[in-house]
Design a protein around this motif. Structure first.
Motif, PDB file in Angstrom:
ATOM      1  N   GLU A   1       0.874  -1.320  -0.080  1.00  0.00           N
ATOM      2  CA  GLU A   1       0.031   0.123  -0.002  1.00  0.00           C
ATOM      3  C   GLU A   1       0.807   1.166  -0.017  1.00  0.00           C
ATOM      4  O   GLU A   1       0.387   2.280  -0.579  1.00  0.00           O
ATOM      5  N   ASP A   2       2.015   1.281   0.498  1.00  0.00           N
ATOM      6  CA  ASP A   2       2.870   2.306   0.453  1.00  0.00           C
ATOM      7  C   ASP A   2       3.776   2.484  -0.483  1.00  0.00           C
ATOM      8  O   ASP A   2       4.248   3.370  -0.946  1.00  0.00           O
ATOM      9  N   ASN A   3       3.560   1.531  -1.713  1.00  0.00           N
ATOM     10  CA  ASN A   3       4.296   1.565  -2.724  1.00  0.00           C
ATOM     11  C   ASN A   3       3.491   1.416  -4.087  1.00  0.00           C
ATOM     12  O   ASN A   3       3.840   0.649  -4.867  1.00  0.00           O
ATOM     13  N   ASP A   4       2.428   2.191  -4.008  1.00  0.00           N
ATOM     14  CA  ASP A   4       1.583   2.092  -4.805  1.00  0.00           C
ATOM     15  C   ASP A   4       1.254   0.499  -5.567  1.00  0.00           C
ATOM     16  O   ASP A   4       0.868   0.419  -6.763  1.00  0.00           O
ATOM     17  N   GLY A   5       0.954  -0.218  -4.737  1.00  0.00           N
ATOM     18  CA  GLY A   5       0.486  -1.654  -4.735  1.00  0.00           C
ATOM     19  C   GLY A   5       1.399  -2.673  -5.674  1.00  0.00           C
ATOM     20  O   GLY A   5       1.053  -3.694  -5.976  1.00  0.00           O
TER      21      GLY A   5
ATOM     22  N   VAL B   1       1.936  -7.796  -6.931  1.00  0.00           N
ATOM     23  CA  VAL B   1       1.059  -6.837  -7.271  1.00  0.00           C
ATOM     24  C   VAL B   1      -0.361  -6.826  -6.371  1.00  0.00           C
ATOM     25  O   VAL B   1      -0.881  -7.972  -6.393  1.00  0.00           O
TER      26      VAL B   1
END
Length: 275
Positions: free
Chosen positions: A224-228, A273
């Motif tokens: 969530e912190d790395n755009d998924g 992902v």
């Protein structure tokens, strides 16, 4: 040659009012009708990646990626029970039958069970819960490692048979199996010993359950912190995984496996992902 039960690159042979017919580029006598409408930019002889199955005497193709391909083992959900067996969700428009003859114990609608995709005598896709002969024995784990697996069979004289990582055959001996368990249940365990052939002997351990849950939550937070997207996967080096997650490679694989089973992520060789 078109391969039933596999994703493959096929060519567009022709279009009709039914839709697009695909073939292998060589034999125009074997055609599969595509389920979905193609983009108008796709022309005759263009290549399409599709999964092929047989239904009602004809071949069908789908651009959707199924949860399993021919010969693979994985967790699928029962969507309906009938007089001939249970239909399970393969991720396509068409559900696949788990015949009663291939069922171990009772199955229930809405529940997940570990199954293998195969071709029956009529070349139609079918599922079986009889997976023991297709599981690997040489697991990459050692004594006291924490693992996660799914119960695929329960035997009153031997104990609980578990497929660790949906791949490796293992056993919780009956003296360790205290309580009520069900086929299809996914559990955390500790490796008690490793047999000479590499098969794992397990014991249930609360520590394993809490650790795997904690690692899975940490992985979700990182996603969530790395755009998924996290640029680590099954083929990543242990030092890369440790640097990004703080986990060992085995801890990462257990946590990722848990999230994958829960349909939270997709796993690729060098990335995961968030769905």
């Amino acid at each position: 040659m078109i391969q039933i039960g596999q994703r493959q690159k096929l060519r567009v042979h022709h279009f009709t009012s039914e839709g697009a017919y695909l073939y292998d580029g060589k034999d125009p006598n074997t055609l599969a009708l595509l389920e979905e409408n193609l983009d108008k930019s796709i022309k005759k002889e263009d290549t399409v990646l599709a999964f092929v199955y047989k239904d009602k005497g004809r071949l069908w193709a789908s651009r959707k990626k199924p949860y399993l391909e021919l010969g693979q083992i994985g967790l699928l959900r029962v969507v309906a029970k009938t007089k001939i067996g249970a239909f399970m969700d393969l991720g396509l428009d068409k559900d696949v039958l788990l015949p009663f003859s291939e069922t171990l114990g009772q199955v229930h609608e809405g529940q997940y069970y570990l199954v293998r995709l195969y071709l029956d005598k009529t070349n139609r896709l079918a599922l079986t819960m009889k997976i023991k002969d297709y599981l690997e024995k040489s697991a990459p784990y050692k004594k006291d490692d924490l693992v996660e697996g799914t119960i695929y069979s329960i035997h009153k004289d031997h104990g609980i048979f578990i497929a660790v990582d949906e791949k490796y055959d293992s056993l919780v001996p009956k003296e360790e199996a205290k309580g009520i368990y069900q086929v299809g249940e996914t559990l955390a365990a500790k490796v008690r010993s490793v047999n000479a052939d590499g098969r794992l002997v397990l014991s249930f351990d609360n520590e394993a359950h809490f650790q795997i849950d904690e690692d899975a939550e940490r992985l979700l937070d990182l996603l969530e912190d790395n755009d998924g997207i996290l640029e680590i996967g099954d083929k990543s080096r242990p030092d890369e995984i440790k640097k990004l997650t703080g986990m060992s490679k085995s801890e990462f694989k257990r946590a990722a496996g848990k999230l994958y089973k829960e349909r939270e992520i997709k796993i690729y060789p060098e990335k995961i992902v968030l769905i």
